[in-house]
Scaffold this motif. Structure first.
Motif, PDB file in Angstrom:
ATOM      1  N   GLU A   2       0.960  -0.885   0.148  1.00  0.00           N
ATOM      2  CA  GLU A   2       0.001   0.108  -0.002  1.00  0.00           C
ATOM      3  C   GLU A   2       0.909   1.503   0.007  1.00  0.00           C
ATOM      4  O   GLU A   2       0.738   2.174  -0.403  1.00  0.00           O
ATOM      5  N   PHE A   3       2.149   1.503   0.981  1.00  0.00           N
ATOM      6  CA  PHE A   3       2.488   2.533   0.769  1.00  0.00           C
ATOM      7  C   PHE A   3       3.414   2.729  -0.447  1.00  0.00           C
ATOM      8  O   PHE A   3       3.645   3.296  -0.495  1.00  0.00           O
ATOM      9  N   ILE A   4       4.481   1.383  -0.803  1.00  0.00           N
ATOM     10  CA  ILE A   4       5.062   1.418  -2.147  1.00  0.00           C
ATOM     11  C   ILE A   4       4.682   2.160  -2.637  1.00  0.00           C
ATOM     12  O   ILE A   4       4.203   3.119  -3.754  1.00  0.00           O
ATOM     13  N   THR A   5       2.673   1.522  -3.327  1.00  0.00           N
ATOM     14  CA  THR A   5       1.977   2.405  -4.271  1.00  0.00           C
ATOM     15  C   THR A   5       1.311   3.904  -4.100  1.00  0.00           C
ATOM     16  O   THR A   5       1.707   4.699  -5.030  1.00  0.00           O
ATOM     17  N   MET A   6       1.258   4.056  -2.579  1.00  0.00           N
ATOM     18  CA  MET A   6       1.105   5.702  -2.322  1.00  0.00           C
ATOM     19  C   MET A   6       2.674   5.970  -2.520  1.00  0.00           C
ATOM     20  O   MET A   6       2.665   7.456  -2.745  1.00  0.00           O
ATOM     21  N   LEU A   7       3.708   6.175  -3.085  1.00  0.00           N
ATOM     22  CA  LEU A   7       4.329   6.619  -2.731  1.00  0.00           C
ATOM     23  C   LEU A   7       4.883   6.821  -4.649  1.00  0.00           C
ATOM     24  O   LEU A   7       5.819   7.041  -4.565  1.00  0.00           O
ATOM     25  N   GLY A   8       4.299   6.274  -4.894  1.00  0.00           N
ATOM     26  CA  GLY A   8       4.303   6.356  -6.701  1.00  0.00           C
ATOM     27  C   GLY A   8       5.160   5.733  -7.395  1.00  0.00           C
ATOM     28  O   GLY A   8       6.160   5.731  -7.861  1.00  0.00           O
ATOM     29  N   ILE A   9       5.744   4.165  -6.654  1.00  0.00           N
ATOM     30  CA  ILE A   9       6.600   3.577  -6.885  1.00  0.00           C
ATOM     31  C   ILE A   9       6.491   1.801  -7.047  1.00  0.00           C
ATOM     32  O   ILE A   9       5.351   1.794  -6.831  1.00  0.00           O
ATOM     33  N   LYS A  10       7.185   0.877  -7.817  1.00  0.00           N
ATOM     34  CA  LYS A  10       6.432  -0.270  -8.072  1.00  0.00           C
ATOM     35  C   LYS A  10       7.281  -1.372  -7.002  1.00  0.00           C
ATOM     36  O   LYS A  10       6.139  -2.454  -6.966  1.00  0.00           O
ATOM     37  N   THR A  11       8.180  -1.380  -6.622  1.00  0.00           N
ATOM     38  CA  THR A  11       8.676  -2.509  -5.593  1.00  0.00           C
ATOM     39  C   THR A  11       9.844  -1.813  -4.539  1.00  0.00           C
ATOM     40  O   THR A  11       9.976  -0.458  -4.350  1.00  0.00           O
ATOM     41  N   GLN A  12       9.427  -3.272  -3.759  1.00  0.00           N
ATOM     42  CA  GLN A  12      10.196  -2.547  -2.905  1.00  0.00           C
ATOM     43  C   GLN A  12      11.692  -2.484  -2.803  1.00  0.00           C
ATOM     44  O   GLN A  12      12.079  -1.505  -2.119  1.00  0.00           O
ATOM     45  N   GLN A  13      12.493  -3.096  -3.626  1.00  0.00           N
ATOM     46  CA  GLN A  13      13.764  -2.213  -4.314  1.00  0.00           C
ATOM     47  C   GLN A  13      13.952  -0.797  -4.820  1.00  0.00           C
ATOM     48  O   GLN A  13      14.447  -0.159  -4.274  1.00  0.00           O
ATOM     49  N   GLU A  14      12.650  -0.317  -5.248  1.00  0.00           N
ATOM     50  CA  GLU A  14      12.827   0.829  -5.562  1.00  0.00           C
ATOM     51  C   GLU A  14      12.498   1.391  -4.364  1.00  0.00           C
ATOM     52  O   GLU A  14      13.226   3.267  -4.277  1.00  0.00           O
ATOM     53  N   ALA A  15      11.446   1.050  -2.969  1.00  0.00           N
ATOM     54  CA  ALA A  15      11.364   2.282  -1.756  1.00  0.00           C
ATOM     55  C   ALA A  15      13.018   2.092  -1.658  1.00  0.00           C
ATOM     56  O   ALA A  15      12.873   3.283  -0.908  1.00  0.00           O
ATOM     57  N   LYS A  16      13.927   0.969  -1.403  1.00  0.00           N
ATOM     58  CA  LYS A  16      15.257   1.060  -0.538  1.00  0.00           C
ATOM     59  C   LYS A  16      16.014   1.900  -1.668  1.00  0.00           C
ATOM     60  O   LYS A  16      16.448   3.063  -1.181  1.00  0.00           O
ATOM     61  N   SER A  17      16.062   2.284  -2.870  1.00  0.00           N
ATOM     62  CA  SER A  17      16.643   3.304  -3.582  1.00  0.00           C
ATOM     63  C   SER A  17      16.041   4.717  -3.283  1.00  0.00           C
ATOM     64  O   SER A  17      16.907   5.521  -3.408  1.00  0.00           O
ATOM     65  N   LEU A  18      14.550   4.788  -3.066  1.00  0.00           N
ATOM     66  CA  LEU A  18      14.248   5.860  -2.430  1.00  0.00           C
ATOM     67  C   LEU A  18      14.992   6.081  -1.530  1.00  0.00           C
ATOM     68  O   LEU A  18      14.844   7.516  -1.373  1.00  0.00           O
ATOM     69  N   LEU A  19      14.991   5.504  -0.748  1.00  0.00           N
ATOM     70  CA  LEU A  19      14.930   5.602   1.032  1.00  0.00           C
ATOM     71  C   LEU A  19      16.634   6.451   0.839  1.00  0.00           C
ATOM     72  O   LEU A  19      17.235   7.099   1.328  1.00  0.00           O
ATOM     73  N   GLU A  20      17.586   5.441  -0.044  1.00  0.00           N
ATOM     74  CA  GLU A  20      19.294   6.231  -0.639  1.00  0.00           C
ATOM     75  C   GLU A  20      19.147   7.837  -0.370  1.00  0.00           C
ATOM     76  O   GLU A  20      19.761   8.076  -0.435  1.00  0.00           O
ATOM     77  N   ARG A  21      17.980   7.638  -2.067  1.00  0.00           N
ATOM     78  CA  ARG A  21      17.914   9.196  -2.212  1.00  0.00           C
ATOM     79  C   ARG A  21      17.602  10.161  -1.748  1.00  0.00           C
ATOM     80  O   ARG A  21      18.137  11.559  -1.267  1.00  0.00           O
ATOM     81  N   VAL A  22      16.423  10.361  -0.798  1.00  0.00           N
ATOM     82  CA  VAL A  22      15.911  10.766   0.605  1.00  0.00           C
ATOM     83  C   VAL A  22      17.251  11.345   1.280  1.00  0.00           C
ATOM     84  O   VAL A  22      17.283  12.511   1.700  1.00  0.00           O
ATOM     85  N   ASP A  23      18.083  10.242   1.624  1.00  0.00           N
ATOM     86  CA  ASP A  23      19.421  10.282   2.833  1.00  0.00           C
ATOM     87  C   ASP A  23      20.181  11.173   2.383  1.00  0.00           C
ATOM     88  O   ASP A  23      20.572  12.258   2.844  1.00  0.00           O
ATOM     89  N   ALA A  24      20.608  11.367   0.307  1.00  0.00           N
ATOM     90  CA  ALA A  24      21.589  11.744   0.143  1.00  0.00           C
ATOM     91  C   ALA A  24      21.199  13.290  -0.002  1.00  0.00           C
ATOM     92  O   ALA A  24      21.950  13.896   0.358  1.00  0.00           O
ATOM     93  N   ASP A  25      19.694  13.138  -0.465  1.00  0.00           N
ATOM     94  CA  ASP A  25      19.354  14.517  -0.135  1.00  0.00           C
ATOM     95  C   ASP A  25      19.329  15.669   1.117  1.00  0.00           C
ATOM     96  O   ASP A  25      19.510  16.889   1.144  1.00  0.00           O
ATOM     97  N   LEU A  26      18.586  14.934   2.046  1.00  0.00           N
ATOM     98  CA  LEU A  26      18.839  15.153   3.166  1.00  0.00           C
ATOM     99  C   LEU A  26      20.774  15.993   3.622  1.00  0.00           C
ATOM    100  O   LEU A  26      20.600  16.977   3.834  1.00  0.00           O
ATOM    101  N   GLN A  27      21.543  15.073   3.451  1.00  0.00           N
ATOM    102  CA  GLN A  27      23.105  14.849   3.783  1.00  0.00           C
ATOM    103  C   GLN A  27      23.512  16.414   2.954  1.00  0.00           C
ATOM    104  O   GLN A  27      24.299  17.091   3.825  1.00  0.00           O
TER     105      GLN A  27
END
Length: 158
Positions: free
Chosen positions: A123-148
Motif C-alpha cells: 500500500e505504501f509502495i503504491t502511495m509513494l508512486g514506486i513499484k517495488t520494495q527495491q525501488e523503495a530502498k533506492s528512494l530511501l537512499e536518495r532521500v537520505d542523500a538529499d537531506l545530507q
C-alpha cells in the motif's frame, strides 16, 4: 624533466624559485617570469605582487597543472535500457514528492511511510508512486542523500 636554463636565457611564464640562500626564504615560491633584463636576469612577479629579478639558474619552469576535464557530463541515454530509465524517473519523482509532502505532512510521517514501503508494504509502495520494495530502498537512499547534501542533516539523526 625541465632542462636547466643557461645564463642569459629568459625563463618566462610560470616559474618556481630555487637555489637561493635560505635566509631569503624564497625557495619554492611561485611566480611568473615577465621579461629578461639587460644583466641577463629575469624579472619575476611573485604571488605576493612583488617584482624581483633572478638569474636563470634560480628559476625552474613550474609544472603545468593537468587540464581539468570538461565539467559537462556526456552520458548517452540510448545505452540504458528503457525499463531502467523509467525506474530512475519514478524514484526521482517520488523523491521530489517525498520532500514536498514532508513540508505539509511532516518529516516523521513521511519517513514512517517510506520505512513501511522499504519493509515491503504494498500500500505504501503504491502511495509513494514506486513499484517495488527495491525501488523503495533506492528512494530511501536518495532521500537520505538529499537531506545530507542539501541540509547537512545526518539521516540517522533526523
Amino acid at each position: 624533466q625541465p632542462t636547466e636554463p643557461t645564463k642569459g636565457t629568459a625563463v618566462l611564464g610560470d616559474v618556481v624559485l630555487t637555489g637561493l640562500p635560505e635566509d631569503r626564504r624564497l625557495n619554492g615560491v611561485k611566480g611568473v617570469g615577465l621579461k629578461l633584463i639587460s644583466d641577463g636576469r629575469t624579472v619575476v612577479r611573485l604571488e605576493d605582487g612583488r617584482e624581483l629579478a633572478f638569474p636563470a639558474e634560480n628559476l625552474v619552469p613550474a609544472a603545468k597543472p593537468a587540464k581539468a576535464a570538461s565539467t559537462k557530463c556526456h552520458f548517452d541515454l540510448s545505452v540504458v535500457p528503457q525499463s531502467q530509465l523509467e525506474r530512475l524517473a519514478r524514484i526521482h519523482a517520488a523523491a521530489i514528492e517525498f520532500h514536498e509532502l514532508s513540508e505539509s505532512s511532516g518529516e516523521a510521517n513521511m519517513r514512517w511511510m517510506l520505512d513501511s514501503a522499504v519493509t515491503g508494504d504494498e500500500e505504501f509502495i503504491t502511495m509513494l508512486g514506486i513499484k517495488t520494495q527495491q525501488e523503495a530502498k533506492s528512494l530511501l537512499e536518495r532521500v537520505d542523500a538529499d537531506l545530507q547534501l542539501l541540509m547537512g542533516v545526518d539521516p540517522d539523526l533526523a
